[in-house]
Structures are given as structure tokens and as C-alpha cells.
Design a protein around this motif. Structure first.
Motif, PDB file in Angstrom:
ATOM      1  N   ASP A  58      33.849  -7.758 -76.836  1.00 51.17           N
ATOM      2  CA  ASP A  58      32.791  -8.438 -77.581  1.00 51.17           C
ATOM      3  C   ASP A  58      33.397  -9.447 -78.540  1.00 51.17           C
ATOM      4  O   ASP A  58      34.450  -9.205 -79.146  1.00 51.17           O
ATOM      5  CB  ASP A  58      31.954  -7.421 -78.368  1.00 51.17           C
ATOM      6  N   GLY A  59      32.721 -10.578 -78.681  1.00 48.90           N
ATOM      7  CA  GLY A  59      33.176 -11.626 -79.576  1.00 48.90           C
ATOM      8  C   GLY A  59      32.870 -12.983 -78.973  1.00 48.90           C
ATOM      9  O   GLY A  59      32.438 -13.092 -77.823  1.00 48.90           O
ATOM     10  N   THR A  60      33.105 -14.033 -79.740  1.00 48.32           N
ATOM     11  CA  THR A  60      32.787 -15.386 -79.277  1.00 48.32           C
ATOM     12  C   THR A  60      34.050 -16.155 -78.922  1.00 48.32           C
ATOM     13  O   THR A  60      35.142 -15.877 -79.425  1.00 48.32           O
ATOM     14  CB  THR A  60      32.023 -16.155 -80.365  1.00 48.32           C
ATOM     15  N   VAL A 135      40.418 -15.542 -71.749  1.00 51.27           N
ATOM     16  CA  VAL A 135      40.235 -16.889 -71.204  1.00 51.27           C
ATOM     17  C   VAL A 135      39.382 -17.672 -72.191  1.00 51.27           C
ATOM     18  O   VAL A 135      38.181 -17.418 -72.329  1.00 51.27           O
ATOM     19  CB  VAL A 135      39.558 -16.838 -69.827  1.00 51.27           C
ATOM     20  N   PRO A 136      39.970 -18.647 -72.893  1.00 55.25           N
ATOM     21  CA  PRO A 136      39.215 -19.368 -73.920  1.00 55.25           C
ATOM     22  C   PRO A 136      38.196 -20.317 -73.317  1.00 55.25           C
ATOM     23  O   PRO A 136      38.352 -20.821 -72.207  1.00 55.25           O
ATOM     24  CB  PRO A 136      40.303 -20.141 -74.674  1.00 55.25           C
ATOM     25  N   SER A 137      37.148 -20.566 -74.050  1.00 54.38           N
ATOM     26  CA  SER A 137      36.178 -21.582 -73.632  1.00 54.38           C
ATOM     27  C   SER A 137      36.847 -22.953 -73.671  1.00 54.38           C
ATOM     28  O   SER A 137      37.844 -23.160 -74.371  1.00 54.38           O
ATOM     29  CB  SER A 137      34.954 -21.570 -74.544  1.00 54.38           C
ATOM     30  N   ALA A 138      36.289 -23.894 -72.915  1.00 56.19           N
ATOM     31  CA  ALA A 138      36.938 -25.197 -72.744  1.00 56.19           C
ATOM     32  C   ALA A 138      37.075 -25.951 -74.049  1.00 56.19           C
ATOM     33  O   ALA A 138      38.022 -26.732 -74.227  1.00 56.19           O
ATOM     34  CB  ALA A 138      36.163 -26.024 -71.731  1.00 56.19           C
ATOM     35  N   ASP A 139      36.162 -25.741 -74.988  1.00 62.93           N
ATOM     36  CA  ASP A 139      36.170 -26.504 -76.234  1.00 62.93           C
ATOM     37  C   ASP A 139      36.591 -25.642 -77.423  1.00 62.93           C
ATOM     38  O   ASP A 139      36.245 -25.934 -78.568  1.00 62.93           O
ATOM     39  CB  ASP A 139      34.789 -27.087 -76.507  1.00 62.93           C
ATOM     40  N   TYR A 145      40.125 -15.729 -84.450  1.00 62.75           N
ATOM     41  CA  TYR A 145      38.954 -15.121 -83.804  1.00 62.75           C
ATOM     42  C   TYR A 145      39.126 -13.606 -83.790  1.00 62.75           C
ATOM     43  O   TYR A 145      40.254 -13.089 -83.672  1.00 62.75           O
ATOM     44  CB  TYR A 145      38.798 -15.657 -82.382  1.00 62.75           C
ATOM     45  N   HIS A 146      38.002 -12.916 -83.876  1.00 66.78           N
ATOM     46  CA  HIS A 146      38.026 -11.456 -83.895  1.00 66.78           C
ATOM     47  C   HIS A 146      37.192 -10.938 -82.726  1.00 66.78           C
ATOM     48  O   HIS A 146      35.996 -11.219 -82.617  1.00 66.78           O
ATOM     49  CB  HIS A 146      37.504 -10.927 -85.228  1.00 66.78           C
ATOM     50  N   ASP A 152      35.888   3.511 -72.937  1.00 62.70           N
ATOM     51  CA  ASP A 152      35.707   4.964 -72.966  1.00 62.70           C
ATOM     52  C   ASP A 152      35.690   5.515 -74.400  1.00 62.70           C
ATOM     53  O   ASP A 152      36.311   6.526 -74.691  1.00 62.70           O
ATOM     54  CB  ASP A 152      36.822   5.626 -72.144  1.00 62.70           C
ATOM     55  N   GLY A 153      34.981   4.847 -75.290  1.00 65.66           N
ATOM     56  CA  GLY A 153      34.894   5.309 -76.672  1.00 65.66           C
ATOM     57  C   GLY A 153      36.011   4.817 -77.569  1.00 65.66           C
ATOM     58  O   GLY A 153      35.901   4.896 -78.799  1.00 65.66           O
ATOM     59  N   TYR A 154      37.094   4.321 -77.010  1.00 65.18           N
ATOM     60  CA  TYR A 154      38.182   3.753 -77.822  1.00 65.18           C
ATOM     61  C   TYR A 154      37.838   2.311 -78.186  1.00 65.18           C
ATOM     62  O   TYR A 154      37.383   1.535 -77.339  1.00 65.18           O
ATOM     63  CB  TYR A 154      39.505   3.787 -77.043  1.00 65.18           C
ATOM     64  N   GLN A 155      38.028   1.963 -79.450  1.00 65.93           N
ATOM     65  CA  GLN A 155      37.786   0.601 -79.902  1.00 65.93           C
ATOM     66  C   GLN A 155      39.035   0.034 -80.575  1.00 65.93           C
ATOM     67  O   GLN A 155      39.739   0.747 -81.297  1.00 65.93           O
ATOM     68  CB  GLN A 155      36.610   0.534 -80.879  1.00 65.93           C
ATOM     69  N   CYS A 156      39.270  -1.247 -80.330  1.00 70.55           N
ATOM     70  CA  CYS A 156      40.378  -1.939 -80.974  1.00 70.55           C
ATOM     71  C   CYS A 156      39.904  -3.328 -81.378  1.00 70.55           C
ATOM     72  O   CYS A 156      39.282  -4.038 -80.576  1.00 70.55           O
ATOM     73  CB  CYS A 156      41.582  -2.040 -80.033  1.00 70.55           C
ATOM     74  N   ASN A 157      40.194  -3.717 -82.608  1.00 69.98           N
ATOM     75  CA  ASN A 157      39.867  -5.054 -83.093  1.00 69.98           C
ATOM     76  C   ASN A 157      41.044  -5.981 -82.801  1.00 69.98           C
ATOM     77  O   ASN A 157      42.157  -5.757 -83.295  1.00 69.98           O
ATOM     78  CB  ASN A 157      39.576  -5.020 -84.595  1.00 69.98           C
ATOM     79  N   ILE A 158      40.808  -6.985 -81.983  1.00 71.94           N
ATOM     80  CA  ILE A 158      41.861  -7.910 -81.575  1.00 71.94           C
ATOM     81  C   ILE A 158      41.711  -9.194 -82.384  1.00 71.94           C
ATOM     82  O   ILE A 158      40.684  -9.873 -82.307  1.00 71.94           O
ATOM     83  CB  ILE A 158      41.792  -8.199 -80.070  1.00 71.94           C
ATOM     84  N   GLU A 159      42.737  -9.497 -83.160  1.00 73.28           N
ATOM     85  CA  GLU A 159      42.771 -10.741 -83.929  1.00 73.28           C
ATOM     86  C   GLU A 159      43.523 -11.781 -83.104  1.00 73.28           C
ATOM     87  O   GLU A 159      44.692 -11.581 -82.762  1.00 73.28           O
ATOM     88  CB  GLU A 159      43.478 -10.519 -85.254  1.00 73.28           C
TER      89      GLU A 159
END
Length: 548
Positions: A58-60, A135-139, A145-146, A152-159
Motif C-alpha cells: 500500500d502507498g502511492t 516499479v515507480p510511476s512514469a512521473d 515515500y512510505h 500473512d499478518g506481517y507488516q513492514c513500513n518501507i521508506e
């Protein structure tokens, strides 16, 4: 969300994972650095009781490519010699792991990447093994970005630190020889059918994924229809060559013109002093009949290439490794004479073609336009090859079943980062391109899901090292990439970024490269240190506004 510690292994660094990788509590954060058009990869092992998991990000600003990691057997450790005629693999298992290897063979390694477009991945033996690319958006703009990874219930915040620099494509030329025959055989396809062409395109897309720009069409006697009169037919190559160019390749490497010929037992005559005609390996090039046939071969090939406007996009391959495997200086001098004869004929009929050759030394000067010494040959004759570069000639490099031991290469029993570091060596030494013989060179009877040491049909040495012959796997209805292909993709991007820095600030370039690379057998291979140095490269480029 499950608050109990989850066990596994998470990494964005250039390293192999294994079915027996030690698992530990997983982190809840991960930092990744990239250029604005990069495609970083992340590996995850996650212990779970589920039979299948659903991954989500999830994220933009990003899409994601999901893959399941499939384990691949490594049946031998590589030897420690530097010559192709040496012990390329250790058929007798050593008592302890060689210091240049990651593990004592036999073992399994996660190299094969099985596409999982929806992010649903099966669990094996209580652990899910996966790889995904951002895969980044073209622009996508520079910035931080976060993203949130959930499995499976595990979450990681990727900076994700996105730097204000773009890596141009088709900047650093690469050729990696592709086998049409092996592709058709491994996928059960009849050549020159629509299904065959569709599969060719799928393979080419993987070549382009790793920024390959040059493609080799290997010619053999099947293109000779008759000797008297000499008639050739190259038309069956047309649709395949078109596919390569349509997918973004810019140069056709074609040949060879010469052959070593064969011994009575059918093995190649590796030590010959008499080159034969590639179209008729029973004929000496210097015989009247062999010379005439070679002329007709070049005339017909030049007409074919000119017909489709390809004659100005050619690297021509006369004979692979002409200065390797000879017994006497007289034999080598005979080869040189014949090579120069062949080179003069190529330049007569294909004046816009450049001659490329894998070599061990500088002995064939005047006959070669694009030199490609093996890294060990380059180091042995560095002064001579650097002099060629200073004179304006083009010097590439290559590796294959040699060099071994602590030398950088791309075998399955050595650290994954060594694949990527090869290209930092190209940057250090001002190397202009890279060649390898094995994209999918599976011989008859070889199944890379069961064994990865390629049989050696030269009669010299042992089997080839595990993984030497390929970077991709013949998957179900498509080729599957490997982690080594991904490492080489990122290495080629590194070579491009480093060249951009060198044009702007050569001293800064040299200082940065020196953190990691001394020569092809002395380097820093700690993935953590590499990660820091790579981000320092992105910072230098961004701060100096170097974007092309």
C-alpha cells in the motif's frame, strides 16, 4: 495486526537467500534508495502455518511486481583456477567450504523467480519465499515515500528514498548469447511458428529487462543450401531479428565466419592451427574451395542485411577466443594470419560492421574493433588494453567458466553481489561494454531445475560451473528470470550512473568506486557497505544535478 514477533528474513541488499537461511524476528521498517526510474528488489522469507499467502503493498507512486522464489540445486562448488582448462568444478567434494564460495555443495539456493502477478504465493515447508520489485510511476518526483508491505499478518513500513536522477537506457552495451535451439527444445516448440516467435519475444523482453542492447544470431551450416554453386538462405532469421529490434535492441552481433573444425571423435579441434569455414567445417579457410565459399557466404549475408537496412547496425564475430587453447607460438601465428584474412573479407563486404571478439590478449591488434578480454586477461594485459582505450578503440570485458576462485563472476555458489560488482569493475577500468556466452545455453539433456552444472563438450576440463550457462529458467509457458539476472540488471544501471558521474567529476567517481573495487579479485563484498556506497552515488548525482 498480529503483535507477536514474526520470524523470517527481509532484505533489499544484493544477497542470495537459501531454504536453510537462519530466520530471526523480522524488522518493522526497511530503507530503500533508488533513482527516480529505478526498480529495486526486495526478498522476504516468512515463517507461517498457512498453505498460501496474499502479499500486498500500500502507498502511492509505485506498482509492484511479485515473484515466488524457487530453490535451485547447486551440485558442485566451482574450482579455484584461472584457466578454462583447469578444474572448473570440484567433482570430488572438498572437506570444507572453499573460502570464495557461500556454501559447501551440494545445496539449494533461491535463484529462480516465478511470476506471481496477483501476489498470491504458495508456502513450502512452513516458509513462504518471495521477491518483489518496486516499479515507480512514469512521473515519479524525487522525495521520500512510505509504503506498507503486508503478508500473512506481517507488516513492514518501507521508506523509499527517490533521488533526482534518472538512469538512461541503452547506455552501456551488453551482449549475452541466446540459444534459439535451446529455447524451442525446452518449451517444446516448433521453430518458425507463431508460438515460437511469441516465445522469442518473451525471452527478448527479459534481455531488455537487464538492459541488454546487443543480440547474437549464431550462424551455422544449416544456412548453406549448396556448395556448388554456393547458395545460402538467411531469410528465416528475418522475423526473429525484427523482434529483437522492435523490443529495443540497437545492435545485431552476427557470425561466426570461422570454425575450429572437429576431431574424428566429433569433439571440437580446440588446439587447431588451421581455421575452417563456419559454413563447411571440413574446409580450411586458406584452401581455394574454402576461400571461395567464405567469399560467397559474406556476399550473401551482406545482401541479406542490406536488404532490411541492418548492415549499419552490425558487430561481426569471426571466431570466439582465437588466442586461447593453442600449443605453440607457430600455431598462434598461423591463427593470426588466417584471422586477418577473414577480417579483411568482412571489411570488404560489410564495411560498416565492427569486428568484436572475446580474447585473452592484445595479440590480434589491427584485426579487431571491439576488444573483449576476459577479466583475468584484462588484468594480465591491463597496460595494453588501457592503451587501446586511450587510442580510441573500444574495450569490453567478459567472464564465462573462467575466472574462478575469488575472481568476480556470476556462478550460483558465490555471493550474489559479485554479479553486480563486475560492473563497478567496468567503471573503474573505463570498460565500454560487457559480453557473456550464457543467457539460456541449455545443452540437450540439461534441466536447470534438477542440475545447474552445464556439461562441457570441448573435451577440456570438467563440467562448467553451476549457473554459468544461463540467467533464466524455462518456465511454464514463459521464461522465468533469476536473481542473478536482477543483480546484473542493477549492475548495468550502476555502470551507467557511474559513467554519468565520471563525466561530471572524475575524481569523485574514482574515490567512490575505490570504496568497493580494487581489481577483479580484490573488492568489498559486504552487501551493507555496498548499499551505503550505492546511496552515496545517488546523492552525488542528485546534488550535482546530473540527470543524463
Amino acid at each position: 495486526m498480529d503483535t507477536c514477533p514474526r520470524y523470517g528474513y527481509l532484505t533489499a541488499r544484493e544477497e542470495f537467500l537459501y531454504p536453510d537461511t537462519e530466520l530471526a524476528p523480522l524488522p518493522d521498517t526497511l530503507h530503500v534508495a533508488m533513482p527516480c526510474n529505478g526498480k529495486p528488489g526486495i526478498q522476504l522469507l516468512l515463517k507461517t502455518d498457512a498453505a498460501q499467502v496474499q502479499a500486498a503493498l500500500d502507498g502511492t507512486g509505485f506498482q509492484v511486481e511479485w515473484f515466488a522464489l524457487r530453490e535451485i540445486p547447486v551440485e558442485y562448488n566451482t574450482g579455484d583456477g584461472q584457466q578454462q582448462g583447469g578444474a572448473m568444478v570440484l567433482e570430488q567434494r572438498p572437506d570444507k567450504k572453499p573460502d570464495y564460495a557461500t556454501k559447501l555443495a551440494p545445496f539449494d539456493v533461491y535463484d529462480c523467480l516465478v511470476p506471481a502477478p496477483t501476489g498470491r504465493i504458495d508456502v513450502k515447508n512452513g516458509t513462504v519465499a518471495m521477491y518483489f520489485c518496486l516499479v515507480p510511476s512514469a512521473d515519479l518526483a524525487a522525495g521520500t515515500y512510505h509504503l506498507t508491505l503486508t503478508v500473512d499478518g506481517y507488516q513492514c513500513n518501507i521508506e523509499v528514498a527517490v533521488y533526482a536522477v534518472a538512469c538512461p537506457d541503452n547506455y552501456f552495451p551488453v551482449t549475452n548469447w541466446f540459444s534459439l535451439e535451446a529455447m524451442a527444445r525446452c518449451h517444446g516448440l516448433k521453430e518458425n511458428t507463431p508460438e515460437h516467435y511469441d516465445m522469442v519475444r518473451k525471452y527478448v523482453k527479459l534481455m531488455r529487462r537487464m538492459h541488454q542492447t546487443v543480440f547474437f544470431m549464431e550462424l551455422d551450416p544449416s544456412y548453406l543450401l549448396s556448395r556448388k554453386p554456393a547458395r545460402f538462405d538467411f531469410e528465416r532469421l528475418r522475423p526473429m531479428i525484427q523482434i529483437f529490434f522492435e523490443e529495443g535492441m540497437d545492435t545485431l552481433e552476427i557470425g561466426p565466419l570461422l570454425s575450429r573444425g572437429f576431431l574424428p571423435n566429433g569433439m571440437p579441434d580446440m588446439y587447431t592451427s588451421h581455421f575452417r569455414c563456419a559454413m563447411a567445417p571440413d574446409l580450411d579457410l586458406e584452401s581455394a574451395e574454402g576461400y571461395a565459399l567464405t567469399l560467397e557466404y559474406l556476399k550473401a549475408l551482406a545482401e541479406f542485411l542490406h536488404k532490411y537496412g541492418w548492415d549499419k547496425k552490425i558487430l561481426f564475430h569471426i571466431h570466439d577466443e582465437p588466442d586461447i587453447h593453442f600449443r605453440t607460438e607457430e600455431d598462434l601465428e598461423a591463427r593470426r594470419r588466417q584471422y586477418y584474412l577473414a577480417a579483411s573479407l568482412v571489411r570488404r563486404y560489410l564495411p560498416n560492421a565492427r569486428i568484436i571478439e572475446a580474447v585473452d590478449s592484445d595479440r590480434f591488434y589491427g584485426g579487431i574493433d571491439v576488444w573483449s578480454p576476459c577479466t583475468v586477461g584484462y588484468e594480465a594485459h591491463k597496460e595494453a588494453f588501457d592503451r587501446f582505450t586511450a587510442l580510441g578503440e573500444e574495450v569490453w570485458t567478459y567472464v564465462c567458466c573462467s575466472p574462478e576462485g575469488n575472481w568476480l563472476n556470476r556462478f550460483l555458489d558465490i555471493a550474489l553481489i559479485k554479479n553486480r560488482l563486475l560492473y563497478w569493475g567496468c567503471a573503474k577500468n573505463r570498460i565500454a561494454g560487457f559480453l557473456h556466452w550464457g543467457f539460456n545455453r541449455f545443452p540437450i539433456g540439461m534441466d536447470p531445475f534438477k542440475g545447474t552444472s552445464c556439461p562441457n563438450n570441448t573435451g577440456i576440463g570438467t563440467n562448467f560451473p553451476c549457473g554459468d550457462a544461463f540467467l533464466v529458467y524455462p518456465g511454464e509457458g514463459e521464461p522465468w528470470p533469476g536473481m542473478r539476472l536482477e543483480a546484473q540488471r542493477r549492475g548495468i544501471e550502476d555502470a551507467t550512473l557511474l559513467a554519468m558521474l565520471r563525466r561530471k567529476d572524475e575524481a569523485a567517481h574514482d574515490r567512490l568506486v575505490a570504496h568497493l573495487f580494487t581489481d577483479n579479485s580484490h573488492y568489498e563484498q559486504d552487501p551493507a557497505i555496498f548499499e551505503q556506497t550505492y546511496e552515496a552515488l545517488l546523492k552525488l548525482l542528485s546534488e550535482n544535478n546530473i540527470n543524463h
